[in-house]
Write a protein that holds these residues in place. Structure first.
Motif, PDB file in Angstrom:
ATOM      1  N   TRP A 124      -8.814  -1.517  -3.728  1.00 54.41           N
ATOM      2  CA  TRP A 124      -8.319  -2.039  -2.461  1.00 54.41           C
ATOM      3  C   TRP A 124      -8.023  -3.534  -2.607  1.00 54.41           C
ATOM      4  O   TRP A 124      -8.806  -4.265  -3.239  1.00 54.41           O
ATOM      5  CB  TRP A 124      -9.351  -1.825  -1.357  1.00 54.41           C
ATOM      6  N   ALA A 141       0.826  -1.207   0.000  1.00 55.69           N
ATOM      7  CA  ALA A 141       0.000   0.000   0.000  1.00 55.69           C
ATOM      8  C   ALA A 141       0.857   1.253   0.000  1.00 55.69           C
ATOM      9  O   ALA A 141       0.549   2.241  -0.688  1.00 55.69           O
ATOM     10  CB  ALA A 141      -0.930  -0.009   1.217  1.00 55.69           C
ATOM     11  N   GLU A 183      -4.653   2.689   2.845  1.00 55.44           N
ATOM     12  CA  GLU A 183      -5.571   2.348   1.761  1.00 55.44           C
ATOM     13  C   GLU A 183      -6.741   3.330   1.668  1.00 55.44           C
ATOM     14  O   GLU A 183      -7.055   3.855   0.597  1.00 55.44           O
ATOM     15  CB  GLU A 183      -6.103   0.920   1.938  1.00 55.44           C
TER      16      GLU A 183
END
Length: 263
Positions: A181, A42, A166
């Motif tokens: 995601w 991420a 995220e």
């Protein structure tokens, strides 16, 4: 975590030793390897955030520019680094002194030059990743105190950092959507969010059903429509990061009004 379109969430803080309470007594050897790997991914996708003047543009969070969001991510990383250091050393390091301090640091940091913002973000996230990688295997169950109250094992700092990166990457409004995601995060967060709603008095009665597993997740007593669709659409809607497009109701009707998300 700033709760986005529908309110704010609570943070956490480092532990304090209370009389008769040994905060270091709960120990285990389970390293949160999967969440940590996803945090690294991420962070790589986020990079340094938007370039130049685009950092001054509005984010998807009311009242916040993208610079506010980037500063919030950086301070969130620093706060979790303090939690890890507190757990591994026994030092009394608060995640934040209080909510006012957190908000003040974000507001002050958002006005910095773009290059400074980017360097701060990279440094804070890099520091967190390094500290998490070096955290002793025996210290992941050490409890740390939440800013909003209560205690939790420090391993939660890794999963919550994944959530921060995220979700707030989406809040930058630069094309990172709930559909982007990763599945690991979506499955984990949907279960956590549904469980949290079950503890709230203001949650509407409904049953959440993700297409991927067809598990029934009742909230609000489960008396109400069945809301079905892709897990990303469900989580995006419940967190206020999507409008519910792609979800279906049985019986047909409008989507229930969900309360402000609490991370």
């Amino acid at each position: 975590m700033r709760a986005g379109f529908r309110g704010t969430g609570a943070g956490t803080r480092g532990h304090r030793t209370e009389p008769g309470h040994d905060v270091r007594r709960k120990r285990g050897a389970r390293r949160p390897a999967a969440p940590a790997a996803h945090v690294r991914g991420a962070v790589a996708r986020l990079g340094g955030g938007p370039d130049g003047r685009r950092r001054r543009g509005p984010s998807l969070l009311p009242g916040w520019t993208r610079a506010h969001v980037l500063t919030h991510i950086a301070r969130s990383a620093d706060s979790r680094t303090r939690q890890l250091c507190s757990a591994s050393t026994g030092a009394d390091l608060a995640q934040y002194d209080d909510e006012a301090q957190r908000e003040r640091e974000i507001e002050e940091g958002a006005g910095r030059p773009a290059a400074e913002l980017a360097a701060d973000l990279r440094g804070a996230l890099g520091g967190f990743l390094t500290t998490a990688a070096e955290h002793p295997d025996t210290e992941w169950e050490v409890p740390v105190r939440r800013l909003g109250g209560g205690m939790r094992p420090v391993r939660g700092a890794v999963g919550s950092m994944l959530r921060e990166v995220e979700v707030h990457h989406t809040d930058l409004g630069r094309g990172h959507r709930p559909a982007d995601w990763p599945p690991f995060f979506v499955a984990r967060e949907l279960a956590t969010t549904a469980a949290g709603l079950r503890e709230r008095d203001d949650a509407p009665g409904m049953v959440l059903i993700a297409d991927e597993d067809r598990v029934l997740r009742p909230v609000g007593g489960g008396r109400g429509p069945r809301v079905s669709g892709p897990a990303t659409a469900l989580l995006g809607w419940l967190t206020g990061r999507a409008d519910g497009h792609g979800l279906t109701l049985d019986p047909p009707g409008p989507l229930p009004d969900v309360p402000a998300w609490r991370s």
